[in-house]
Design a protein around this motif. Sequence first.
Motif, PDB file in Angstrom:
ATOM      1  N   LEU A 355      53.508  15.986  43.357  1.00  0.00           N
ATOM      2  CA  LEU A 355      52.862  15.135  42.358  1.00  0.00           C
ATOM      3  C   LEU A 355      53.916  14.480  41.484  1.00  0.00           C
ATOM      4  N   ARG A 356      53.754  13.165  41.279  1.00  0.00           N
ATOM      5  CA  ARG A 356      54.559  12.424  40.308  1.00  0.00           C
ATOM      6  C   ARG A 356      53.610  11.686  39.369  1.00  0.00           C
ATOM      7  N   TYR A 357      53.970  11.628  38.085  1.00  0.00           N
ATOM      8  CA  TYR A 357      53.106  10.972  37.111  1.00  0.00           C
ATOM      9  C   TYR A 357      53.961  10.255  36.081  1.00  0.00           C
ATOM     10  N   GLY A 358      53.597   8.988  35.804  1.00  0.00           N
ATOM     11  CA  GLY A 358      54.311   8.215  34.793  1.00  0.00           C
ATOM     12  C   GLY A 358      53.756   8.492  33.416  1.00  0.00           C
ATOM     13  N   VAL A 359      54.394   9.396  32.678  1.00  0.00           N
ATOM     14  CA  VAL A 359      53.968   9.698  31.313  1.00  0.00           C
ATOM     15  C   VAL A 359      54.182   8.479  30.425  1.00  0.00           C
ATOM     16  N   LEU A 360      55.338   7.879  30.540  1.00  0.00           N
ATOM     17  CA  LEU A 360      55.684   6.624  29.883  1.00  0.00           C
ATOM     18  C   LEU A 360      56.372   5.744  30.909  1.00  0.00           C
ATOM     19  N   ASP A 361      56.540   4.475  30.580  1.00  0.00           N
ATOM     20  CA  ASP A 361      57.311   3.626  31.475  1.00  0.00           C
ATOM     21  C   ASP A 361      58.733   4.154  31.629  1.00  0.00           C
ATOM     22  N   ALA A 362      59.222   4.853  30.621  1.00  0.00           N
ATOM     23  CA  ALA A 362      60.586   5.357  30.655  1.00  0.00           C
ATOM     24  C   ALA A 362      60.666   6.849  30.973  1.00  0.00           C
ATOM     25  N   LEU A 363      59.542   7.479  31.342  1.00  0.00           N
ATOM     26  CA  LEU A 363      59.562   8.914  31.623  1.00  0.00           C
ATOM     27  C   LEU A 363      58.556   9.244  32.722  1.00  0.00           C
ATOM     28  N   THR A 364      59.043   9.847  33.799  1.00  0.00           N
ATOM     29  CA  THR A 364      58.209  10.278  34.920  1.00  0.00           C
ATOM     30  C   THR A 364      58.458  11.753  35.187  1.00  0.00           C
ATOM     31  N   VAL A 365      57.389  12.516  35.352  1.00  0.00           N
ATOM     32  CA  VAL A 365      57.513  13.941  35.664  1.00  0.00           C
ATOM     33  C   VAL A 365      57.066  14.150  37.107  1.00  0.00           C
ATOM     34  N   GLU A 366      57.578  15.216  37.737  1.00  0.00           N
ATOM     35  CA  GLU A 366      57.250  15.498  39.125  1.00  0.00           C
ATOM     36  C   GLU A 366      57.203  17.002  39.360  1.00  0.00           C
ATOM     37  N   GLY A 367      56.453  17.405  40.357  1.00  0.00           N
ATOM     38  CA  GLY A 367      56.344  18.807  40.731  1.00  0.00           C
ATOM     39  C   GLY A 367      56.093  18.950  42.222  1.00  0.00           C
ATOM     40  N   HIS A 368      56.538  20.073  42.810  1.00  0.00           N
ATOM     41  CA  HIS A 368      56.391  20.302  44.242  1.00  0.00           C
ATOM     42  C   HIS A 368      56.261  21.789  44.498  1.00  0.00           C
ATOM     43  N   VAL A 369      55.317  22.178  45.379  1.00  0.00           N
ATOM     44  CA  VAL A 369      55.128  23.582  45.744  1.00  0.00           C
ATOM     45  C   VAL A 369      55.013  23.671  47.259  1.00  0.00           C
ATOM     46  N   GLU A 370      55.481  24.802  47.813  1.00  0.00           N
ATOM     47  CA  GLU A 370      55.377  25.102  49.234  1.00  0.00           C
ATOM     48  C   GLU A 370      54.994  26.563  49.393  1.00  0.00           C
ATOM     49  N   ALA A 371      54.190  26.857  50.394  1.00  0.00           N
ATOM     50  CA  ALA A 371      53.775  28.240  50.621  1.00  0.00           C
ATOM     51  C   ALA A 371      53.455  28.425  52.097  1.00  0.00           C
ATOM     52  N   GLY A 372      53.657  29.661  52.564  1.00  0.00           N
ATOM     53  CA  GLY A 372      53.353  30.003  53.946  1.00  0.00           C
ATOM     54  C   GLY A 372      54.555  30.562  54.664  1.00  0.00           C
ATOM     55  N   ALA A 373      54.302  31.235  55.798  1.00  0.00           N
ATOM     56  CA  ALA A 373      55.358  31.847  56.615  1.00  0.00           C
ATOM     57  C   ALA A 373      56.218  32.799  55.783  1.00  0.00           C
ATOM     58  N   GLY A 374      55.580  33.498  54.837  1.00  0.00           N
ATOM     59  CA  GLY A 374      56.305  34.458  54.006  1.00  0.00           C
ATOM     60  C   GLY A 374      57.072  33.844  52.864  1.00  0.00           C
TER      61      GLY A 374
END
Length: 624
Positions: A355-374
């Motif tokens: 997920l990426r989201y533009g909080v402001l034109d000058a600030l973008t936050v991002e997150g990433h998760v993975e799961a599986g195969a232990g």
Amino acid sequence: MRRSRATEAVALSLAFAALGTSASAQDLPLPDLKAVETMREDLQLEVWINGRNTGLVAAVAREADGRLEMRADEMRAVGLSAGGVGLVDLSALRGLSAAYDDVGQRLMVNADIDLLAVQRFNLAANRDAAGAPRQDLGAVLNYVFSADGGQVDDNDDLGVQSLGLALDGRVFGRFGTLSSSVAASRVGDTGRIVRLDTTWSWFEPRRMMGLKAGDYINGGFAWTRPIRMAGFQLRRDFATRPDIVTMPSPRLATTAAAPSTLELYVNDTRILSRPVGAGPIEIDGLPPGQGYSDVRLVLNDAAGRQVAVSAPFFATPLLLRKGLADFSAEAGFARRGFGVESGDYAGSPIASASLRYGVLDALTVEGHVEAGAGLIQGGGGLTAQVGGLGVVSGSFAASRTDDQSGALAAVVFDSRFAGFYLSGMSMRASAGYRDLAAVTSRPSFYRNWKMGGDEPPRAIDQFTVSTPLRLALLMRKGEAPVASASYSAQTAAAGLRRQVWSGSLRHTFGERLTAYLTGYVSRGEQRDTGAFLGLSVPLGSRSSSSAGVQVQGGDTTAFVEASRAETQADGTYGWRARIEQGAHQGFEGQAAYRGRNARVSAAAQYADGAVRGQLQVDGAVAWL
């Protein structure tokens, strides 16, 4: 404020009663309600502001005492600043005067600058402009056929040594698109067919959404490693809406003291010119080009006075426009051996989300998760713009498997400072850090008496700098020469580190001659150095010639080359010929013809006594 008809009638009745008893009731005329109505006029007038015709018509109320009133929303529509709702008495506004031109049916307004509404120009495409796409039934089959052969030495027979055929078929309609691709090859007496991807896709342009089932590549960022999967994927798909600008665009604001002509320049190229009235001006929605841009707004009035506003701007896909979200979510099984095996899928189910989201034109936050195969892995980061100088991005992730845990940190920056363009990335991962690419890959080596797979690198460093050289001697004609240098290094999980330094210098003399010089040095398991010097001269709109010298590994080779560029139009052709002398001697020729039904290309090479040739035919069969 305007009085109601009932109030006016009562007031007239009281006035007649006050005349006394000298006249009888039957001698007094009754109040004419129709005459009372005509004491207030509802007009539709062309609006002029500060001597300029706005080209707009507004509803204006003219009271019996001559006062002029307009609704607040009508005032804002014609370019006057007004708050609230309902009727506004124009004579009560300080700094504004209004007159009714009966002959011309015009409303003549003179207003101070602070009473003029902001003139906004949004150059971005309308988000609702894209209608529902047509979903006609159709099918297409793309094909590429190739044949390769030659003679290595005098003892070999000259003939065809390998054949290849690649097919990519699609059927589409209201149900979406079903596509599949295969590659077939025959080398000597051995033949094989490999299925590549099979996918059902469905898109919703209004919501910029895409759904896939089958084979796909999962989403991620610069600090994650994508993998091939089979299953389901739901993602934002901006490609379905090419009218949407995802990167923040520059905004400019100024004030015109008088009616003027507005001109907008991006990197000295004019992209907008239109007349504007006096008052504040804002421009938004400029489609930015990636990298550094200089945006300039110029106002020219009738008296020849000029006002200019400049703003440096740095555009990068690392930033999302304020309020815009980009996401991807997948669930399924990891695919291995793509291009080698038709259906090698890992047995453990896995999932990932980004997920990426533009909080402001000058600030973008991002997150990433993975799961599986232990594995459980997650991380996030943010990207911030530093004025007009560039952007800086920082990310952090952590992972845990059954027997170990680890972390990763990364920093990315793009900047322009004092005429220099700088970009770089640095990433570090601990020994225990893992991701889906590592835990789902085939084990291929031993480490600490355990089989290991495709483990992430422990360190990555990349840096690039470029700048135009302001040398008066070379700038008498043409643009300034551009010099660039870069460094990259990677430390593998096994501890081996590879480093590469490279640099280049390019300059165009007038419009006829371009000179370029490049060189590199690599260090690692193998060491290598090389340099290249060349000159290029155009021979027309599509043809050019070049000559140069290449030094690599202690060997020096000189070459001469001529070429004609191919276009996308039917019935056109292109070619290329190259001769080498020195440590390597040979000849290479290529030719291509684009017909109505197919494109045919052929190539021949002679190098150090060996002869090679290739024929390729590609095209498509469609039913629409």
